[in-house]
Design a protein around this motif. Structure first.
Motif, mmCIF file in Angstrom:
data_model
loop_
_atom_site.group_PDB
_atom_site.id
_atom_site.type_symbol
_atom_site.label_atom_id
_atom_site.label_comp_id
_atom_site.label_asym_id
_atom_site.label_seq_id
_atom_site.Cartn_x
_atom_site.Cartn_y
_atom_site.Cartn_z
ATOM 1 N N THR A 244 -69.233 11.528 25.555
ATOM 2 C CA THR A 244 -68.338 12.664 25.363
ATOM 3 C C THR A 244 -67.914 13.236 26.712
ATOM 4 O OG1 THR A 244 -70.149 14.253 25.297
ATOM 5 C CG2 THR A 244 -69.499 13.212 23.195
ATOM 6 N N ILE A 245 -66.876 14.078 26.671
ATOM 7 C CA ILE A 245 -66.388 14.700 27.905
ATOM 8 C C ILE A 245 -67.478 15.545 28.546
ATOM 9 C CG2 ILE A 245 -64.713 16.336 28.828
ATOM 10 C CD1 ILE A 245 -62.752 15.391 26.717
ATOM 11 N N TRP A 246 -68.225 16.286 27.708
ATOM 12 C CA TRP A 246 -69.281 17.150 28.233
ATOM 13 C C TRP A 246 -70.390 16.335 28.889
ATOM 14 C CZ3 TRP A 246 -70.557 21.417 30.239
ATOM 15 C CH2 TRP A 246 -71.863 21.868 30.271
ATOM 16 N N LYS A 247 -70.803 15.249 28.260
ATOM 17 C CA LYS A 247 -71.844 14.402 28.837
ATOM 18 C C LYS A 247 -71.360 13.743 30.121
ATOM 19 C CE LYS A 247 -74.507 13.329 24.672
ATOM 20 N NZ LYS A 247 -74.973 12.239 23.773
ATOM 21 N N SER A 248 -70.081 13.350 30.129
ATOM 22 C CA SER A 248 -69.515 12.754 31.341
ATOM 23 C C SER A 248 -69.509 13.759 32.479
ATOM 24 C CB SER A 248 -68.089 12.271 31.057
ATOM 25 O OG SER A 248 -67.492 11.777 32.230
ATOM 26 N N PHE A 249 -69.156 15.004 32.159
ATOM 27 C CA PHE A 249 -69.159 16.063 33.180
ATOM 28 C C PHE A 249 -70.566 16.302 33.703
ATOM 29 C CE2 PHE A 249 -69.883 20.564 34.123
ATOM 30 C CZ PHE A 249 -69.028 20.726 35.194
ATOM 31 N N LYS A 250 -71.542 16.381 32.814
ATOM 32 C CA LYS A 250 -72.926 16.613 33.222
ATOM 33 C C LYS A 250 -73.425 15.483 34.114
ATOM 34 C CE LYS A 250 -75.979 17.924 30.264
ATOM 35 N NZ LYS A 250 -76.801 17.984 29.012
ATOM 36 N N ARG B 234 -71.565 13.424 36.027
ATOM 37 C CA ARG B 234 -70.894 13.478 37.323
ATOM 38 C C ARG B 234 -71.425 14.641 38.163
ATOM 39 N NH1 ARG B 234 -66.119 10.554 37.862
ATOM 40 N NH2 ARG B 234 -65.499 9.405 35.982
#
Length: 325
Positions: A2-8, A10
Motif C-alpha cells: 500500500t501507499i502507506w506501507k511504501s511511505f513507511k 522509504r
C-alpha cells in the motif's frame, strides 16, 4: 504494498539504510580546521577579546549573561587561581587548550572527548563575549555539539587507524548524516521564507542597503552606484537568493540539480564574504553545506562522468556495427 506501507519503508530506509560515512569524516575535518583558522586569526587580539581588562571587562560581559552561563571569570576562579596564574596567563593558556582540543578533533584522536572539550571551550568563549556573538558562532557551536555524538571518527581518523572504530556504515552513522542535512534544510528554509516577507527583498533594495552600510561596506561608495542604474540586477539576485535558500531542501535532494544548488550556495556565501566582509560566516556556511551534501554532489559528478565515458565508447561501436550491417 500500500501507499502507506511504501511511505513507511522509504522513511525508514532514509534514516537507517547504511550509506557512506565519508560526510561524517569530512564534517569533522572541515569544522576542526575552521576552528584552528579562526583561533589563529584571533590570537593577536586574544587578550583584548577575553582578558579581564580587555575591550569589554569581565564585569561588563558577565552582566550580559544569565546566571547559568559559564563565564571565563568563573573558570579562572575554579582553575586559574588555584594554579597560581594571573588572568592574562590563564587566558593565554585557555587559547592553547582550545587549539589542542581542535587539533585532537581534527586528527580524530579520541574524537568524542576532544569534540566535547572543543565544544566546552567554545561555549565558554560565547558566554564570555555575548556582545560580539553572531551567526558564525551559533552555527559553529551547533556543529561542535553534533560532533560530540556523531560517529565522525569512523573515517580519516587516528581512532580508525588504531582500531578503536571502523569505517563500516551503520544506521547510527546514517542517522547522524540525515540530522545534519535536515538541520541545514530547515535553517535555509527559515531564512529564505523570512526574506520573502519583506518588500525590500522583492524590490532588490536590500542588496544596496547592505553594501552601503558603514559596518559592512567593503568598497568606496562611488563603486556602488550601479544598482541605481541597473535595478533589475539586484532584484534578480535577491529573487535568486530567496529561491535557492527556501527550496534548498528540494534542490539538495534532487540529483539532477544538486550540484548546481551546492555551487549556487557556495557562490552566495562567497559573495557575502566578499561584498559584506562576513568572511568567516560565509566560510562556515559553505563548509556546512559541503559537509552535508558535498559527497552526494561529488557522486553525482562521478556518475555523470562515467555515463559520458560509456556513451563515448558505445557510440563508435554502434556506428561500426551499422557500417558492417
Amino acid at each position: 504494498m500500500t501507499i502507506w506501507k511504501s511511505f513507511k519503508y522509504r522513511f525508514h530506509q532514509f534514516f537507517t539504510a547504511p550509506i557512506s560515512v565519508v560526510p561524517l569524516g569530512l564534517f569533522r575535518i572541515l569544522i576542526a580546521a575552521f576552528i584552528l583558522l579562526q583561533a589563529f586569526i584571533w590570537h593577536s587580539d586574544w587578550d583584548d577579546f577575553f582578558g579581564q581588562e580587555g575591550w569589554l571587562q569581565w564585569e561588563i560581559t558577565r552582566a550580559f549573561n544569565q546566571g547559568w552561563h559559564l563565564h571565563m571569570e568563573t573558570v579562572y576562579n575554579l582553575i586559574g587561581q588555584p594554579l597560581g596564574l594571573n588572568n592574562l596567563q590563564f587566558v593565554e593558556g585557555f587559547f592553547w587548550v582550545y587549539v589542542l582540543s581542535a587539533t585532537g578533533l581534527l586528527l580524530g584522536w579520541f574524537t568524542r572527548f576532544w569534540g566535547f572539550m572543543t565544544w566546552l571551550c567554545h561555549y565558554i568563549m560565547l558566554s564570555s563575549l555575548p556582545v560580539f556573538t553572531y551567526g558564525v558562532d551559533i552555527f559553529l557551536q551547533i556543529a561542535l555539539f553534533y560532533l560530540i555524538f556523531f560517529p565522525s571518527g569512523k573515517i580519516w581518523s587516528l581512532d580508525k587507524y588504531f582500531g578503536r572504530t571502523n569505517a563500516l556504515p551503520t544506521w547510527g552513522s546514517t542517522l547522524a548524516i540525515r540530522i545534519l542535512q535536515i538541520h541545514m534544510c530547515l535553517s535555509y528554509f527559515s531564512a529564505g521564507h523570512e526574506k520573502m516577507l519583506y518588500k525590500v527583498w522583492w524590490s532588490g533594495d536590500v542588496l544596496w542597503r547592505s553594501m552601503i552600510q558603514p559596518d559592512f561596506r567593503m568598497f568606496d561608495p562611488k563603486y556602488l552606484e550601479w544598482p541605481a542604474w541597473y535595478p533589475w540586477i539586484p532584484m534578480l539576485l535577491c529573487w535568486f537568493t530567496m529561491l535557492i535558500e527556501t527550496f534548498y531542501f528540494a534542490g539538495m535532494y534532487t540529483r539532477k540539480v544538486r550540484v548546481f544548488w551546492l555551487l549556487s550556495m557556495i557562490g552566495l556565501h562567497a559573495g557575502i564574504g566578499m561584498f559584506l566582509g562576513l568572511r568567516l560566516f560565509g566560510l562556515i556556511m559553505i563548509l556546512l553545506s559541503v559537509s552535508a551534501f558535498g559527497y552526494d554532489a561529488w557522486q553525482d559528478v562521478v556518475a555523470w562522468y562515467r555515463k559520458r565515458q560509456v556513451k563515448k565508447v558505445a557510440q563508435p561501436q554502434f556506428e561500426e556495427q551499422l557500417a558492417v550491417g
